[in-house]
Design a protein around this motif. Sequence first.
Motif, PDB file in Angstrom:
ATOM      1  N   SER A 165       0.843  -1.200   0.000  1.00 26.95           N
ATOM      2  CA  SER A 165       0.000   0.000   0.000  1.00 26.95           C
ATOM      3  C   SER A 165       0.875   1.247   0.000  1.00 26.95           C
ATOM      4  CB  SER A 165      -0.937   0.009   1.203  1.00 26.95           C
ATOM      5  OG  SER A 165      -0.202   0.041   2.413  1.00 26.95           O
ATOM      6  N   ALA A 166       2.168   1.092   0.354  1.00 24.68           N
ATOM      7  CA  ALA A 166       3.112   2.209   0.249  1.00 24.68           C
ATOM      8  C   ALA A 166       3.171   2.718  -1.184  1.00 24.68           C
ATOM      9  CB  ALA A 166       4.503   1.763   0.706  1.00 24.68           C
ATOM     10  N   LEU A 167       3.037   1.810  -2.145  1.00 22.08           N
ATOM     11  CA  LEU A 167       3.047   2.205  -3.551  1.00 22.08           C
ATOM     12  C   LEU A 167       1.831   3.058  -3.864  1.00 22.08           C
ATOM     13  CD1 LEU A 167       4.122   2.101  -6.435  1.00 22.08           C
ATOM     14  CD2 LEU A 167       3.013  -0.127  -6.689  1.00 22.08           C
ATOM     15  N   ASP A 168       0.653   2.637  -3.377  1.00 24.14           N
ATOM     16  CA  ASP A 168      -0.569   3.404  -3.624  1.00 24.14           C
ATOM     17  C   ASP A 168      -0.482   4.797  -3.018  1.00 24.14           C
ATOM     18  OD1 ASP A 168      -2.442   1.225  -4.812  1.00 24.14           O
ATOM     19  OD2 ASP A 168      -1.581   0.297  -3.044  1.00 24.14           O
ATOM     20  N   LEU A 169       0.045   4.865  -1.800  1.00 21.14           N
ATOM     21  CA  LEU A 169       0.180   6.161  -1.136  1.00 21.14           C
ATOM     22  C   LEU A 169       1.174   7.044  -1.889  1.00 21.14           C
ATOM     23  CD1 LEU A 169      -0.511   7.981   1.269  1.00 21.14           C
ATOM     24  CD2 LEU A 169       1.398   6.936   2.500  1.00 21.14           C
ATOM     25  N   ARG A 184       0.597   8.285 -13.578  1.00 18.93           N
ATOM     26  CA  ARG A 184       0.312   7.146 -14.456  1.00 18.93           C
ATOM     27  C   ARG A 184       1.606   6.606 -15.060  1.00 18.93           C
ATOM     28  NH1 ARG A 184      -4.082   5.001 -16.681  1.00 18.93           N
ATOM     29  NH2 ARG A 184      -5.411   6.683 -15.909  1.00 18.93           N
ATOM     30  N   GLY A 185       2.517   7.496 -15.402  1.00 23.83           N
ATOM     31  CA  GLY A 185       3.793   7.059 -15.947  1.00 23.83           C
ATOM     32  C   GLY A 185       4.594   6.255 -14.945  1.00 23.83           C
ATOM     33  N   VAL A 186       4.563   6.673 -13.684  1.00 26.36           N
ATOM     34  CA  VAL A 186       5.260   5.915 -12.641  1.00 26.36           C
ATOM     35  C   VAL A 186       4.626   4.545 -12.474  1.00 26.36           C
ATOM     36  CG1 VAL A 186       5.840   5.826 -10.185  1.00 26.36           C
ATOM     37  CG2 VAL A 186       6.024   7.988 -11.432  1.00 26.36           C
ATOM     38  N   ALA A 187       3.294   4.503 -12.476  1.00 24.88           N
ATOM     39  CA  ALA A 187       2.596   3.228 -12.329  1.00 24.88           C
ATOM     40  C   ALA A 187       2.957   2.271 -13.468  1.00 24.88           C
ATOM     41  CB  ALA A 187       1.090   3.449 -12.277  1.00 24.88           C
ATOM     42  N   LEU A 188       3.034   2.796 -14.672  1.00 22.95           N
ATOM     43  CA  LEU A 188       3.431   1.958 -15.799  1.00 22.95           C
ATOM     44  C   LEU A 188       4.868   1.488 -15.630  1.00 22.95           C
ATOM     45  CD1 LEU A 188       1.867   4.008 -18.742  1.00 22.95           C
ATOM     46  CD2 LEU A 188       1.107   1.781 -17.886  1.00 22.95           C
ATOM     47  N   GLY A 189       5.712   2.349 -15.073  1.00 18.71           N
ATOM     48  CA  GLY A 189       7.111   1.991 -14.870  1.00 18.71           C
ATOM     49  C   GLY A 189       7.308   0.862 -13.887  1.00 18.71           C
ATOM     50  N   VAL A 190       6.446   0.806 -12.864  1.00 17.56           N
ATOM     51  CA  VAL A 190       6.564  -0.276 -11.879  1.00 17.56           C
ATOM     52  C   VAL A 190       5.570  -1.401 -12.161  1.00 17.56           C
ATOM     53  CG1 VAL A 190       7.459   1.234 -10.078  1.00 17.56           C
ATOM     54  CG2 VAL A 190       4.987   0.875 -10.248  1.00 17.56           C
TER      55      VAL A 190
END
Length: 320
Positions: A165-169, A184-190
């Motif tokens: 959940s650290a990622l979501d925060l 969104r770009g960071v989310a795609l990156g991970v």
Amino acid sequence: MQERVILVVGYDGAELLDIACVTSSLDIANRIGANPPYRAVLATPGEHSITCDSGLQLHAQAALERFNAPMDTLLISGGLGHTQAAASQLLVGHVRRLATLARRVASVCTGATVLAEAGLLTNRRATTHWMYAEQLARSYPEVQVDPDPIYIRDGHIATSGGVTSALDLTLAFIEEDHGMALARGVALGVVAYLQRPGAQAQMSMFLARRSTDDLVVRRTTNHIVSHLGDDLSISALAAIAGVSERHLSRLFLTYVHEAPAQYVRRARTEAAAHLLTSTELPVAAVARRCGFGTTETLRQAFLTHYSVPPSRYRLDHQSS
């Protein structure tokens, strides 16, 4: 602003993922254009290296007691060592001091225990890993502990649930700082789902339904999630389970910790959320398929469960 300093507080027994989910996401944000960029700093008492839960060691970049500069965010990591960390007057005292220098304060997982010990969660809503929520509430009755959400924002203080959940925060912070496109770009990156709303439960009922050993409850919950469009009233479910309505309600309260009707509504809402983000079905069709009588009923369920209407949920969370 030259950079956004994110001071991550670590200690022996910290969970590596609690730290890495934050720092790696911020690094990706920098690589794809965060302006001003982030600078993550791991601070520990005495600037000593720490041994994480996994046995891996991390070298600190700053000493808690010597850090005096203003910062963007103070973030307390969680881990099995959280109770010992909260018992350290030195660590807690400096967390309390550093909080006055930060624009926002946050914790990951059981890091909420340190914030609570520092008095920073008094009379605030907060969350932590669902396994430790009862312990946090019992130890700090002045904190309004809610074990369900992935993260909670209460003023300038945020707390998040277990581990990833650290990622979501962090994605929420990046969106707040730099906008949805960068987040969104960071989310795609991970390779992550962008972006689970904070109000979403830490433990999905589609996983939780398998955790009970009671045959009646397991059979009934299996039927519910497999027949969302059917009649799932208490009378219909009791007939399927072969028990009285009163006994079925008692079993659900014992093993699922909510009434059958509440479970049904949650199952339908989570299924609708999945359809909204994975298909192009009209909202009305999603409502029918998931057993909601009308789109307005679906809308009310989403406002209760996710704090946004279905159309907004789809806009924010559908894969591009």
